[in-house]
Write a protein that holds these residues in place. Structure first.
Motif, mmCIF file in Angstrom:
data_model
loop_
_atom_site.group_PDB
_atom_site.id
_atom_site.type_symbol
_atom_site.label_atom_id
_atom_site.label_comp_id
_atom_site.label_asym_id
_atom_site.label_seq_id
_atom_site.Cartn_x
_atom_site.Cartn_y
_atom_site.Cartn_z
ATOM 1 N N SER A 134 -35.375 52.432 -82.710
ATOM 2 C CA SER A 134 -35.732 51.014 -81.802
ATOM 3 C C SER A 134 -36.030 51.382 -80.602
ATOM 4 N N ARG A 135 -36.134 52.544 -80.098
ATOM 5 C CA ARG A 135 -36.334 53.085 -78.816
ATOM 6 C C ARG A 135 -37.841 53.131 -78.506
ATOM 7 N N PRO A 136 -38.348 52.709 -77.300
ATOM 8 C CA PRO A 136 -39.804 52.932 -76.968
ATOM 9 C C PRO A 136 -40.149 54.118 -77.080
ATOM 10 N N GLY A 137 -41.363 54.395 -77.750
ATOM 11 C CA GLY A 137 -42.002 55.656 -77.895
ATOM 12 C C GLY A 137 -41.475 56.545 -79.043
ATOM 13 N N VAL A 138 -40.423 56.133 -79.713
ATOM 14 C CA VAL A 138 -40.315 57.111 -80.901
ATOM 15 C C VAL A 138 -41.137 57.015 -82.269
ATOM 16 N N LYS A 139 -41.214 57.906 -82.832
ATOM 17 C CA LYS A 139 -42.273 58.119 -84.024
ATOM 18 C C LYS A 139 -41.602 57.497 -85.298
ATOM 19 N N ILE A 140 -41.931 56.321 -85.706
ATOM 20 C CA ILE A 140 -41.055 55.493 -86.799
ATOM 21 C C ILE A 140 -41.183 56.328 -88.165
ATOM 22 N N ASN A 141 -42.297 57.029 -88.248
ATOM 23 C CA ASN A 141 -42.691 57.626 -89.352
ATOM 24 C C ASN A 141 -41.549 58.668 -89.800
ATOM 25 N N ILE A 142 -40.893 59.159 -88.873
ATOM 26 C CA ILE A 142 -39.904 60.392 -88.919
ATOM 27 C C ILE A 142 -38.774 59.734 -89.433
ATOM 28 N N LYS A 143 -38.463 58.565 -89.427
ATOM 29 C CA LYS A 143 -37.331 57.731 -89.912
ATOM 30 C C LYS A 143 -37.155 58.288 -91.438
ATOM 31 N N TYR A 144 -38.339 58.221 -92.115
ATOM 32 C CA TYR A 144 -38.485 58.358 -93.467
ATOM 33 C C TYR A 144 -38.476 59.988 -94.020
ATOM 34 N N GLN A 145 -38.601 60.934 -93.056
ATOM 35 C CA GLN A 145 -38.692 62.067 -93.330
ATOM 36 C C GLN A 145 -37.146 62.743 -93.069
ATOM 37 N N MET A 146 -36.339 62.287 -92.729
ATOM 38 C CA MET A 146 -34.831 62.698 -92.190
ATOM 39 C C MET A 146 -34.188 62.885 -93.583
ATOM 40 N N HIS A 147 -34.308 62.095 -94.484
ATOM 41 C CA HIS A 147 -33.373 61.890 -95.864
ATOM 42 C C HIS A 147 -33.152 63.207 -96.363
ATOM 43 N N PRO A 148 -33.863 64.246 -96.503
ATOM 44 C CA PRO A 148 -33.327 65.413 -97.283
ATOM 45 C C PRO A 148 -32.366 66.319 -96.178
ATOM 46 N N LEU A 149 -32.570 66.020 -95.175
ATOM 47 C CA LEU A 149 -31.469 66.904 -94.098
ATOM 48 C C LEU A 149 -30.346 66.057 -94.232
ATOM 49 N N LEU A 150 -30.350 64.780 -94.151
ATOM 50 C CA LEU A 150 -29.080 64.126 -94.171
ATOM 51 C C LEU A 150 -28.419 64.210 -95.450
ATOM 52 N N GLN A 151 -29.289 64.165 -96.641
ATOM 53 C CA GLN A 151 -28.586 64.234 -97.801
ATOM 54 C C GLN A 151 -27.963 65.550 -98.090
ATOM 55 N N GLY A 152 -28.753 66.674 -97.620
ATOM 56 C CA GLY A 152 -27.909 67.974 -97.583
ATOM 57 C C GLY A 152 -26.779 68.074 -97.029
ATOM 58 N N ALA A 153 -26.444 67.514 -95.702
ATOM 59 C CA ALA A 153 -25.361 67.253 -95.037
ATOM 60 C C ALA A 153 -24.147 66.674 -95.868
ATOM 61 N N TYR A 154 -24.446 65.628 -96.433
ATOM 62 C CA TYR A 154 -23.533 64.488 -97.284
ATOM 63 C C TYR A 154 -23.215 65.561 -98.341
ATOM 64 N N ARG A 155 -24.009 65.961 -99.206
ATOM 65 C CA ARG A 155 -23.778 66.660 -100.253
ATOM 66 C C ARG A 155 -22.903 68.002 -100.267
ATOM 67 N N ASN A 156 -23.104 68.865 -99.067
ATOM 68 C CA ASN A 156 -22.288 69.877 -98.759
ATOM 69 C C ASN A 156 -20.886 69.426 -98.480
ATOM 70 N N ALA A 157 -20.771 68.361 -97.701
ATOM 71 C CA ALA A 157 -19.257 67.981 -97.379
ATOM 72 C C ALA A 157 -18.685 67.532 -98.684
ATOM 73 N N LEU A 158 -19.371 66.856 -99.423
ATOM 74 C CA LEU A 158 -18.772 66.312 -100.640
ATOM 75 C C LEU A 158 -18.394 67.488 -101.541
ATOM 76 N N ALA A 159 -19.281 68.172 -101.736
ATOM 77 C CA ALA A 159 -18.836 69.524 -102.912
ATOM 78 C C ALA A 159 -17.695 70.185 -102.285
#
Length: 624
Positions: A134-159
């Motif tokens: 929601s900050r001024p000037g951020v690239k909104i399309n990156i929001k939906y490119q983050m998922h594989p990296l977040l997913q990997g962190a969650y899966r690593n911790a859970l495993a």
């Protein structure tokens, strides 16, 4: 515990129907469960969760790190994330998450705590991501490119958490979670992207989600829009032509939608996200199929990148992910996160009452030693009847007449039947669902039970009377594992024992079917106006009515505006209950003594009526 189906009943979905069959299709045959609570909209009735501040900060640092890296990469620069190093935001986040997860599983005991944590955490994660983008000037399309990296962190911790617990003892996970624990809710939160990126699925915008480089969804917005529009047109035509087969498919798949709503926007959206209906429409090769094959946008996509079957599978995958994510979104509306609006005093009170879940490493998540109200009820005359010429089958039928009716009363007033004891029942208030009305609900239940007994006697269905006791005090809520699927909850402690003593310790005068009563004491009582609750000169309690302890009365007086009753015997209290719309009387009967209890207990008889009050001289109590 309660299932997510129970919570959805009070929500207004956009994409899902919310039926048991649909939830089983989305999440499996054992629908995920949560701790018990009221699925209401008010915060006071929500599940209040306190997330570990260290986990929140680690997640914020991770989101910022991923955003910077992807923004630099999009600008042609290299921003190394070094995910494998020990001091990176990835590793710090994973370590804190592992510690929290290990604590939850150690204390889970099939209470639904793990599912609750993931719902609360995903709600917080979505809010953090929304804040960043929601900050001024951020690239909104990156929001939906983050998922594989977040997913990997969650899966690593859970495993790593699973592996660590399995190495400590092979049965620990199975014992604490249950052999058939369903991970589908957790999988949706980690793998379907939308629970982490959207604060509300009601405002989901597919044009912003289905962007280039969104690795989760392999279908672009224009392809999705073309297929969806074609399905919408085909549905409208079928409705206008009153196509019987199509209308039957819709009726069976979505029974809650009225036929006159099939073509409005709300009804059509839910129909066109239903996999059964969409599968039927896509199977219409001569109608919808030919349109899709002729669509220039879809033809280009199929020719350059993939075949038709893959494209349609990606479309169906999107629909299912959206519906699963909406379930998560709707269910977590019953979760409130601790924030600046909650004072320390309020949080202490909520925690002490068992109405706050603290997901911190190594700490107690839920206060299990807390104030509980216990109701015991015993049938008078049952013992002698069972020793007479009555068969076991007939005796059981007499118990069914009483206890089958009783269950609906207990549910109405948010109680929980803890156990049946042959001719009695133990009911708790505050052991599963904690409310500010626990003591009042116990009184309402007791009054309704005695009314039920009077009705049964009048109709000839029973000749028993019932002695009821209500006592409030600190007790431990214990969860015993019975087998791989079953967990049993009960309350233990001296106050539970006292509640039982109040119900059945004294003897009563003869009931219509007789009892092992001390008849001499009964005749003495009869000469004193044949009251149903009394205490004799030796401190022995006699009860065929409703006994309420002093401890319960003191808690009640904190929540109701009561007037003191006049009377040389000690008086009591009267207050108006707006739920029953009646005046409730608590009449002091004396101090009872019990073997093994180090103090005498002031006894009050619960009843209905006016009673003589002392006017303005009565105690003034705050209304809860």
């Amino acid at each position: 515990m309660r299932t997510i189906l129970e919570i959805l009943a009070s929500r207004e979905p956009r994409f899902i129907e919310g039926t048991a069959r649909e939830l089983e299709e989305l999440f499996g045959s054992r629908v995920p469960e949560l701790p018990e609570g009221r699925p209401a909209r008010e915060e006071a009735d929500a599940l209040l969760v306190d997330l570990h501040p260290g986990l929140s900060q680690a997640l914020r640092d991770l989101i910022e790190n991923i955003y910077r890296a992807l923004a630099e990469k999009e600008g042609g620069k290299d921003f190394p994330m070094d995910r494998g190093r020990t001091e990176t935001p990835f590793r710090r986040f994973e370590e804190v998450l592992e510690a929290v997860l290990a604590t939850i599983i150690e204390r889970e005991r099939r209470l639904g705590l793990l599912n609750l944590f993931w719902l609360a955490h995903s709600k917080h994660a979505a809010a953090l991501i929304q804040e960043v983008f929601s900050r001024p000037g951020v690239k909104i399309n990156i929001k939906y490119q983050m998922h594989p990296l977040l997913q990997g962190a969650y899966r690593n911790a859970l495993a790593r958490t699973w592996t660590s617990l399995k190495s400590q003892g092979g049965s620990r996970l199975r014992r604490n979670l249950g052999a058939d624990f369903n991970t589908s809710l957790i999988d949706c939160i980690i793998d379907d992207q939308l629970p982490l990126t959207e604060t509300s699925l009601g405002r989901l915008n597919f044009t912003t989600v289905l962007v280039e480089n969104n690795k989760r969804f392999r279908i672009a917005f224009r392809e999705f829009a073309e297929i969806y529009t074609a399905c919408r047109d085909r549905l409208r035509e079928g409705i206008q032509r009153k196509e019987s087969r199509l209308l039957e498919v819709v009726r069976r798949a979505l029974p809650s939608i009225r036929p006159d709503s099939y073509d409005d926007e709300r009804g059509a959206t839910r129909i066109l996200f239903n996999s059964r209906v969409v599968t039927y429409l896509l199977g219409d090769l001569g109608g919808l199929g030919s349109r899709l094959l002729a669509n220039p946008i879809l033809k280009t996509e199929v020719a350059t990148r993939r075949g038709w079957s893959e494209l349609l599978l990606d479309y169906l995958d999107l629909l299912q992910a959206v519906k699963r994510s909406e379930v998560v979104d709707l269910v977590r509306q019953s979760v409130t996160l601790v924030g600046p609006g909650h004072t320390d005093a309020e949080l202490r009170e909520r925690y002490d009452e068992g109405r706050l879940y603290r997901f911190h490493p190594g700490g107690e998540i839920l206060k299990l030693a807390r104030k509980i109200t216990v109701l015991f009820a015993d049938l008078r005359g049952f013992t002698q009847t069972s020793e007479g010429g009555v068969s076991e089958g007939e005796l059981t039928e007499r118990l069914y007449d009483v206890f089958d009716t009783l269950a609906a009363i207990v549910e109405k007033y948010d109680g929980r039947i803890d156990k049946f004891t042959g001719d009695g029942v133990m009911i708790t208030f505050g052991s599963a669902l904690v409310t500010r009305q626990d003591e009042l609900n116990a009184l309402r239940t007791a009054l309704a039970m005695q009314e039920m007994m009077a009705t049964l006697r009048a109709s000839g269905r029973t000749r028993f009377e019932m002695g009821i006791s209500v006592h409030t005090g600190r007790a431990q809520v214990a969860h015993f594992i019975v087998d791989d699927q079953t967990m049993d909850r009960t309350v233990i402690g001296r106050n539970v024992n006292i509640a039982g003593r109040l119900s059945g310790s004294g003897k009563t005068e003869a009931t219509p079917e007789g009892d092992e009563a001390d008849r001499g004491a009964g005749r003495a009582a009869a000469s004193r106006a044949a009251r149903d609750v009394w205490v004799d000169g030796d401190g022995t309690l006699y009860n065929t009515g409703i006994v309420v302890s002093q401890d319960t009365v003191e808690e009640l007086l904190k929540r109701v505006e009561a007037e003191a009753l006049a009377g040389a015997a000690g008086g009591g209290y009267r207050f108006r209950d707006e739920v029953l719309r009646k005046n409730i009387l608590l009449e002091y009967r004396g101090d009872a003594k019990f073997k093994g209890v180090g103090r005498s207990i002031a006894i009050y008889r619960l009843g209905l009526g006016e009673g003589q009050t002392q006017g303005s001289s009565g105690p003034s109590r705050g209304q809860a």
